[in-house]
Scaffold this motif. Structure first.
Motif, PDB file in Angstrom:
ATOM      1  N   SER A   7       0.824  -1.204   0.000  1.00  0.00           N
ATOM      2  CA  SER A   7       0.000   0.000   0.000  1.00  0.00           C
ATOM      3  C   SER A   7       0.859   1.256   0.000  1.00  0.00           C
ATOM      4  N   SER A   8       2.029   1.237   0.651  1.00  0.00           N
ATOM      5  CA  SER A   8       2.903   2.409   0.626  1.00  0.00           C
ATOM      6  C   SER A   8       3.516   2.581  -0.762  1.00  0.00           C
ATOM      7  N   ASP A   9       3.799   1.455  -1.453  1.00  0.00           N
ATOM      8  CA  ASP A   9       4.287   1.542  -2.827  1.00  0.00           C
ATOM      9  C   ASP A   9       3.236   2.161  -3.732  1.00  0.00           C
ATOM     10  N   ASP A  10       1.974   1.771  -3.542  1.00  0.00           N
ATOM     11  CA  ASP A  10       0.885   2.347  -4.334  1.00  0.00           C
ATOM     12  C   ASP A  10       0.761   3.843  -4.076  1.00  0.00           C
ATOM     13  N   GLY A  11       0.922   4.247  -2.823  1.00  0.00           N
ATOM     14  CA  GLY A  11       0.853   5.664  -2.455  1.00  0.00           C
ATOM     15  C   GLY A  11       1.981   6.459  -3.084  1.00  0.00           C
ATOM     16  N   ARG A  12       3.194   5.866  -3.089  1.00  0.00           N
ATOM     17  CA  ARG A  12       4.333   6.552  -3.705  1.00  0.00           C
ATOM     18  C   ARG A  12       4.154   6.672  -5.208  1.00  0.00           C
ATOM     19  N   SER A  13       3.651   5.630  -5.835  1.00  0.00           N
ATOM     20  CA  SER A  13       3.471   5.699  -7.293  1.00  0.00           C
ATOM     21  C   SER A  13       2.365   6.694  -7.651  1.00  0.00           C
ATOM     22  N   ALA A  14       1.323   6.764  -6.824  1.00  0.00           N
ATOM     23  CA  ALA A  14       0.274   7.760  -7.062  1.00  0.00           C
ATOM     24  C   ALA A  14       0.838   9.169  -6.911  1.00  0.00           C
ATOM     25  N   ALA A  15       1.693   9.382  -5.924  1.00  0.00           N
ATOM     26  CA  ALA A  15       2.318  10.693  -5.723  1.00  0.00           C
ATOM     27  C   ALA A  15       3.208  11.045  -6.914  1.00  0.00           C
ATOM     28  N   LYS A  16       3.960  10.072  -7.411  1.00  0.00           N
ATOM     29  CA  LYS A  16       4.811  10.305  -8.584  1.00  0.00           C
ATOM     30  C   LYS A  16       3.980  10.668  -9.810  1.00  0.00           C
ATOM     31  N   ARG A  17       2.852   9.976  -9.983  1.00  0.00           N
ATOM     32  CA  ARG A  17       1.960  10.291 -11.110  1.00  0.00           C
ATOM     33  C   ARG A  17       1.438  11.721 -10.995  1.00  0.00           C
ATOM     34  N   ARG A  18       1.047  12.105  -9.790  1.00  0.00           N
ATOM     35  CA  ARG A  18       0.530  13.468  -9.592  1.00  0.00           C
ATOM     36  C   ARG A  18       1.629  14.499  -9.837  1.00  0.00           C
ATOM     37  N   GLN A  19       2.854  14.176  -9.430  1.00  0.00           N
ATOM     38  CA  GLN A  19       3.970  15.097  -9.672  1.00  0.00           C
ATOM     39  C   GLN A  19       4.213  15.269 -11.170  1.00  0.00           C
ATOM     40  N   LEU A  45       2.819  17.089  -3.303  1.00  0.00           N
ATOM     41  CA  LEU A  45       3.371  17.761  -4.476  1.00  0.00           C
ATOM     42  C   LEU A  45       4.440  18.797  -4.133  1.00  0.00           C
ATOM     43  N   ARG A  46       4.533  19.161  -2.874  1.00  0.00           N
ATOM     44  CA  ARG A  46       5.499  20.185  -2.472  1.00  0.00           C
ATOM     45  C   ARG A  46       6.927  19.845  -2.916  1.00  0.00           C
ATOM     46  N   PRO A  47       7.391  18.579  -2.813  1.00  0.00           N
ATOM     47  CA  PRO A  47       8.756  18.280  -3.289  1.00  0.00           C
ATOM     48  C   PRO A  47       8.943  18.578  -4.785  1.00  0.00           C
ATOM     49  N   ALA A  48       7.898  18.444  -5.567  1.00  0.00           N
ATOM     50  CA  ALA A  48       8.004  18.721  -7.005  1.00  0.00           C
ATOM     51  C   ALA A  48       8.252  20.199  -7.278  1.00  0.00           C
ATOM     52  N   LEU A  49       7.864  21.072  -6.355  1.00  0.00           N
ATOM     53  CA  LEU A  49       8.068  22.508  -6.548  1.00  0.00           C
ATOM     54  C   LEU A  49       9.546  22.876  -6.524  1.00  0.00           C
TER      55      LEU A  49
END
Length: 199
Positions: A7-19, A45-49
């Motif tokens: 589930s944490s992998d899914d969360g990270r991949s979702a965050a990467k997609r949003r970035q 998304l803050r890290p993407a900024l």
């Protein structure tokens, strides 16, 4: 049954997609999409900024300032935490790479978002943020160079008009205080930048 790591992998991949979606939206100038993503997913998304993009290492704010004078897009990024003083691999801030039209918008929006601009930041060529604001020609590469060079006289007329208005209001020319020798700020304490950003 999925494990916690799944589930944490899914969360990270979702965050990467949003970035990636945020990067594409900024690059395409899709203000509403940028605003929506930042409103819904700011924390992830803050890290993407602050993340460097491409071979020049500029941030999303660099990309937005270079390609757009859209105040709402620049405001969304600045309000979300994009750093106006972040530099790319060549030492340039978003102000350095901004199109001539975007410089004034960027300054105003940064001020509205409570960000202080370091006027003394110099790129590898020795051009300071202050130089860019004052309208030096040929400060960036590519199309912005000719745009900024042609906009120089317009900016000079605009600055002169602001000085005249201030002189009319105060009875003397106290508005434009000039910059100290190293170009790092206002010499006599007048808030020249604040006045221009507020325009």
């Amino acid at each position: 049954m999925p494990s916690d790591s799944d589930s944490s992998d899914d969360g990270r991949s979702a965050a990467k997609r949003r970035q990636r979606k945020l990067v594409r939206a900024v690059e395409k100038g899709r203000t509403k999409k940028v605003q929506s993503l930042l409103r819904k997913h700011l924390k992830e998304l803050r890290p993407a900024l602050a993340a460097p993009l491409g071979r020049h290492g500029g941030t999303l704010l660099h990309a937005a300032a270079r390609d757009s004078a859209d105040a709402a897009l620049l405001r969304a990024l600045l309000a979300a935490g994009a750093d106006i003083n972040a530099i790319d691999n060549n030492g340039r801030t978003a102000v350095h790479v901004a199109s001539a039209a975007a410089v004034q918008v960027l300054l105003r929006e940064a001020r509205l978002c409570g960000q202080q601009i370091d006027l003394g930041v110099r790129d590898r060529r020795g051009v300071s943020v202050c130089d860019v604001i004052q309208g030096g020609a040929g400060l960036t590469s590519g199309g912005a160079r000719s745009e900024r060079a042609s906009g120089r006289s317009e900016r000079a007329r605009w600055e002169a008009r602001l000085r005249e208005e201030a002189a009319d209001e105060e009875g003397h020319d106290a508005f434009y205080g000039g910059f100290d020798d190293d170009g790092g700020g206002v010499a006599d304490g007048d808030d020249w930048f604040g006045q221009i950003a507020a325009e």
